[in-house]
Structures are given as structure tokens and as C-alpha cells.
Design an enzyme around this catalytic site. Structure first.
Site, short mmCIF file in Angstrom:
data_model
loop_
_atom_site.label_atom_id
_atom_site.label_comp_id
_atom_site.label_asym_id
_atom_site.label_seq_id
_atom_site.Cartn_x
_atom_site.Cartn_y
_atom_site.Cartn_z
N ASP A 178 -16.04 5.71 54.62
CA ASP A 178 -15.97 5.03 53.21
C ASP A 178 -14.86 5.34 52.47
O ASP A 178 -14.14 6.40 52.22
CB ASP A 178 -17.06 5.91 52.37
N HIS A 182 -18.50 8.29 45.20
CA HIS A 182 -17.71 8.15 46.53
C HIS A 182 -16.86 9.20 46.54
O HIS A 182 -16.45 9.98 45.67
CB HIS A 182 -17.04 6.70 46.32
ZN LIG Z 1 -21.65 0.75 48.88
ZN LIG Z 2 -23.51 3.03 47.69
#
Ligand SMILES: [Zn+2]
Ligand SMILES: [Zn+2]
Length: 563
Positions: free
Chosen positions: A199, A375
Site C-alpha cells: 500500500d 494507511h
Molecule cells: Zn483502498
Molecule cells: Zn481501504
């Protein structure tokens, strides 16, 4: 592009989610077997007028449907599951995901009436399940993220192991006590990982992303300082955040009402599946708010992105039937505007301030303490790279600049840049016993526009028309002509929308009528009255005429009726 040429190799093809945050969908292909990770939608940009969502173009799979062994889903966010109702019917492969993720998908299917899909949903338990889909062996590992029950996947292929993180952060004090399974990552790292896909959303933020848990005390402070009602807007799928708000509201002796369809639905699903605990007697209906003093109520509502029809936007503009802004309200945006939504958020914020509310939101000057990112930041990403120790690395889930910064982090922890592959949608990464390479040729990728019930029926031409109409207006010319003589019989009717106000521009309208008559006179007495030609002449010449008179270019639509 044929795979069955005798050589066995792995191909990884992102059809969405690269160079963008949204519509994640990645194809893994080996021999005759294909699996897909995630199937999300994205939001349209401001040029795509009237479009609700965009979904990935999967025509690459058109002649390979019978080879798709399964679709594995990392978590229940729309950019990972939103396209399922539209794309799954084309593939009909089984879907795998955790309990809450599938619960949220089921909720969507009911809305879309694709209920027959339900029997294809398979719950996986990241603590013990391993599934085999063709040559691929798949094992989930828990990750912390801004939605519960999120996982990444370890995909064992004939050429090696792939770790796909999904969306994650390394929250060491998660609200639901389900940490990212670092032990499993370390274990697979020591066994040897061929490729890490990780990510990239937070790659440009330094340090570590703060824990979700830090918010509860901040929410409590907002409640302490509030002179009246406390209203909070957040993504309703962020169940852990909803839980923290519930805890605080309960502690502060306030009753809680929910406003907005999606929040009611997600809360219902989360309570039913055991992901959300709500004390008895806490919840009241929105209509009951007025029965309690303002200091004893709180509201959770949809609209943290300023969405036009959300409960918060309607409250701010005075259009909500049961919910009006009150002087003394404290409105908390527990969110950060997604790029593109900033101005809608600002409009809502200003409307609220104007009516005497106190608003906590993320301004362009910095973040508020009502939101943390879901995130990972740079140090977390470096930690994962160091633990997993992959041979090859592919930054995923990000705009190009996110991917590039993530690639730089990989270099910082000692990966050679030739082993990092930042792909665009449609690029193909091929890995075999010899090595890994990105192919020169792309496969078809792109986006399909969703407008209401239409999937892909609105294309470039319709969008161009919408844009022309919305910026310059339309000008319709209606000519009735005699069937036999081809002579215009009444004065041409003119309808104008969004171009000029006809009553104040009678001269222009009358002058255009004369122009239309002049053009139509050319066709008088002709045998068949070449109306195709007449229409294109009317379109071109009247457009030019209007432009010369007004310096504007409305869309001119000629209509010729034989009577
Ligand atoms: Zn996402
Ligand atoms: Zn997500």
C-alpha cells in the site's frame, strides 16, 4: 497475448488502482489459472458530468472467464468491493473474504438485486484457513486499517510466494485488539518472498501514522467543550471509529441518533455480525432528538466528504426534514477530504459556521485531531519491506507520485531499483525462473462509467455533449416543412436552455429565425428534401452565426418535421 505457449510463468496485471486511488483490481495469471484480488470502484473526476462511479475495464478477461478460479477481497472499502455488483455477473467466480467484508458485500448485493451471488460468497478465517484456487495457494493475514476485518494475502505460486498487503497500517493499539499479523509476515519473510505488493497511499508522510485509539480521548474533549449537541460525520464503514464515538457518547450521558442511509445499514450489519457493541437504550431516533436537552444528545451522520445528498450536506443547507443546524452545535469532520472533494467540504463547513455551529475540520493549514489515516506512513512501509525482505517489489494503491516515493523507500532499505516495478494499469509484470520483467505491451485497461442503471453506456461522446450543454447551453431549431413542396410552413420554433434568456433576446432569436429560413429555402422544391444535409448545414451555419453575435457556442440541435 497468449499464456498457453508451453512456458510456465506468472503474470501480474493491475487493471485498476495504479496511478490512482480507487477501483483496485489485480489479475494473477499462471498457465490456465487466474485469480483476481479486489474489485473496487472509483469516483469520477469533475469532467465526468453526471457519472456516479467508474469501474475497471476488464475486457482483458473476456475470453478467459472460464479460467478465473476465484476473486479474493482484502477488505470492505468501496475502492476494493464497489465494482462487484457490476463486474461479478460477467465472471461468476467464487468470492473469498473475511466475515465482515462479505457481510458488507451482501448488503450491496441486496441493493443491486444480484442476490444470486450470495451462494458464491465464501468466508475465510485468517487465523486458520488456506484455500487453493488452481495452482495458487492463498492464505490471509490480519492487518489493521480504517475498517475492521481487513486482511492481506500470501499467495503461493509455482514461481514463489507473493505478499499482497491490501490497505493497512501498523497500529499497535488497535481499537478491536486485532493487530497486523507481523509474526506471520516475519515467518513468510524468513521462508523467502518473491514479490511484495504494498500500500503506497501514505508513502509521502514521514514517521508513523498515529493509532486509531488516540481519537477516543479527543472525542471526549470535544464533548466536554461542547455547549450543545455534538454531531460527527465519518465514513460509516469505519466501525472502530463508530465504536469509539459510541463509547464517549455513552460515557458523557448523551443519547445517540444516526442520520443517513449508509450509516444505518453499516451499523446494522456490524452489530449483527458482532463487530460493534451498542449499550442498551443509547440509540434514539432522529425524530426524538428534540425530547432531550441539547447537552444530552449526539448524532452520527453521513457526509464527511461534503457529498451533495448526504445527511450533513442537507442539514447544512437547511434541506433536511428532521435535522436543522442549531446555534451551539459542534460538528466534527472525522475525516480528511479525498482529493477532489475539498470544495464541497468547504461549502458545507461554511454553511454550518454561518448558522452558528462550531466546526472541527481539516483545513488547508493542517490536520485536525478528529481523524487519523488508515494507511501506513514511511517508517511503517520500511518496516514491512525489512521484515518481508522480498526479491522483487511492486508499490500499489497510489497515484504515480505515491508509487515513486514508495519505490524510493524500498531503495532506502537496500533494495536495488532494478528489482522494483512501478506499474500503470494494464502493464504486465512477468516472473519466471529466469527473473522478473515488465512487458513492453499493455493489455486493455481503462474505465467504464456508471450512470444510474447504465454500465458503460455513457461514453466520450455523451460526456462531451453534457459538457457542451452545461457550459454553453443548447439551442434547438424546429422547422415544420410541407411534405410535397419541402417549403417551410411556420416560423421556425426555437428553444433555448442555458444559452440566453429568450425574452430579453428577441432580436437575436428573430434574426436566427431568418437565418434558418434562408438556409431552408435552398431545399424548397427538391424531390426528397435532403434533410441530413439540411441539418448539418443548419448546425454549422447557425453555430457560426450565434458565435459571431455572442462569442458563445451553444449546442445547436436542428429538428425537421415533414407535415
Ligand atoms: Zn483502498
Ligand atoms: Zn481501504
Amino acid at each position: 497475448m497468449h499464456v498457453d505457449d508451453g512456458k510456465k510463468r506468472l503474470r501480474i496485471i493491475p487493471l485498476g488502482g495504479m496511478g490512482e486511488i480507487g477501483k483496485n483490481l489485480t489479475v494473477f495469471e499462471y498457465g490456465n489459472d487466474i485469480i483476481i484480488v479486489d474489485m473496487g470502484f472509483g469516483f469520477p473526476d469533475s469532467e465526468m458530468m453526471g457519472i456516479d462511479y467508474v469501474i475497471p475495464d476488464i475486457s482483458y478477461l473476456n475470453d478467459k472467464k472460464d479460467r478465473v478460479r476465484g476473486i479474493v477481497i482484502t477488505h470492505g472499502h468501496e475502492d476494493h468491493v464497489g465494482a462487484i455488483p457490476y463486474l461479478w455477473p460477467k465472471l461468476s467466480a467464487p468470492i473469498y473474504g473475511t466475515k465482515l467484508t462479505l457481510g458488507l458485500i451482501e448488503g450491496k448485493l441486496e441493493e443491486h438485486k444480484t442476490a444470486n451471488l450470495k451462494s458464491h460468497l465464501n468466508v475465510i478465517d485468517p487465523e486458520k484457513d488456506k484455500i487453493k484456487l488452481g495452482v495458487f495457494e492463498i492464505e490471509a493475514f490480519r492487518v489493521t486499517h480504517s475498517i475492521p476485518d481487513a486482511v492481506g494475502y500470501i499467495i503461493t505460486t509455482p514461481v514463489g510466494k507473493i505478499v499482497h498487503t491490501g490497505d493497512f497500517k501498523l497500529d499497535h493499539s488497535p481499537v478491536d485488539n486485532k493487530n497486523t499479523d507481523i509474526a506471520k509476515l516475519a515467518e513468510v519473510g524468513s521462508e523467502g518472498v518473491l514479490l511484495l505488493m504494498s500500500d503506497s497511499t501514505g508513502a509521502e508522510s514521514k514517521g508513523y501514522s498515529p493509532s486509531e485509539k488516540t481519537l477516543e480521548v479527543n472525542f471526549e474533549n470535544f464533548c466536554n467543550e461542547a455547549s450543545g449537541r455534538v454531531l460527527m460525520a465519518a465514513f460509516s464503514s469505519n466501525i472502530n471509529r463508530v465504536q469509539q464515538f459510541i463509547n464517549v457518547v455513552h460515557k458523557k450521558n448523551r443519547k445517540l441518533a444516526f442520520a443517513g442511509r449508509s450509516i444505518l445499514k453499516n451499523v446494522e450489519i456490524a452489530v449483527r455480525l458482532g463487530y460493534l457493541k451498542v449499550p442498551n437504550g443509547l440509540i434514539i431516533k432522529i425524530e426524538e432528538l428534540s425530547k432531550y436537552p441539547d447537552q444530552n444528545v449526539a448524532v452520527m451522520l453521513t457526509g464527511c466528504q461534503g457529498q451533495a445528498n448526504s445527511a450533513l450536506a442537507r442539514m447544512a443547507s437547511g434541506d433536511h426534514r428532521q435535522l436543522k443546524t442549531k446555534r451551539g452545535d459542534t460538528v466534527i469532520f472525522s475525516s480528511s477530504p479525498i482529493p477532489g472533494n475539498e470544495s464541497s467540504v468547504r461549502t458545507v463547513v461554511d454553511d454550518l459556521f454561518r448558522q452558528g455551529a462550531n466546526v472541527v475540520f481539516e483545513s488547508s493549514y493542517g490536520s485536525n485531531n478528529a481523524h487519523v489515516s488508515g494507511h501506513p506512513y514511511a517508517e511503517e512501509l520500511k518496516m514491512v519491506l525489512s521484515i518481508v525482505k522480498p526479491k522483487y517489489f511492486m508499490p500499489v494503491h497510489g497515484e504515480r507520485h505515491h508509487l515513486v516515493h514508495h519505490a524510493k523507500l524500498a531503495e532506502e532499505v537496500g533494495m536495488e531499483s532494478k528489482n522494483t516495478f512501478a506499474l500503470d494499469n494494464g502493464n504486465v509484470l512477468e516472473i519466471d525462473n529466469v527473473g522478473a520483467r515488465m512487458l513492453d505491451r499493455k493489455v486493455q485497461s481503462g474505465l467504464i462509467l456508471i450512470d444510474g442503471l447504465g454500465i458503460g453506456d455513457v461514453g466520450e461522446i455523451v460526456l462531451r455533449d453534457r459538457k457542451a450543454m452545461s457550459t454553453e447551453g443548447i439551442y434547438v431549431l424546429i422547422c415544420s416543412v410541407d411534405r410535397n413542396t419541402k417549403k417551410i410552413i411556420t416560423s421556425p420554433d426555437i428553444i433555448s436552455r442555458g444559452f440566453i434568456y429568450m425574452r430579453e433576446n428577441e432580436k437575436l432569436v428573430n434574426d436566427t429565425r431568418s437565418e434558418v429560413r434562408r438556409i431552408m429555402a435552398r431545399y424548397e422544391g427538391t424531390k426528397n428534401g435532403d434533410w441530413g444535409d439540411a441539418k448539418s448545414k443548419l448546425r454549422d451555419e447557425i453555430s457560426r452565426y450565434l458565435f459571431n453575435r455572442t462569442k458563445r457556442q451553444p449546442m445547436v440541435i436542428p429538428v425537421i418535421i415533414e407535415v
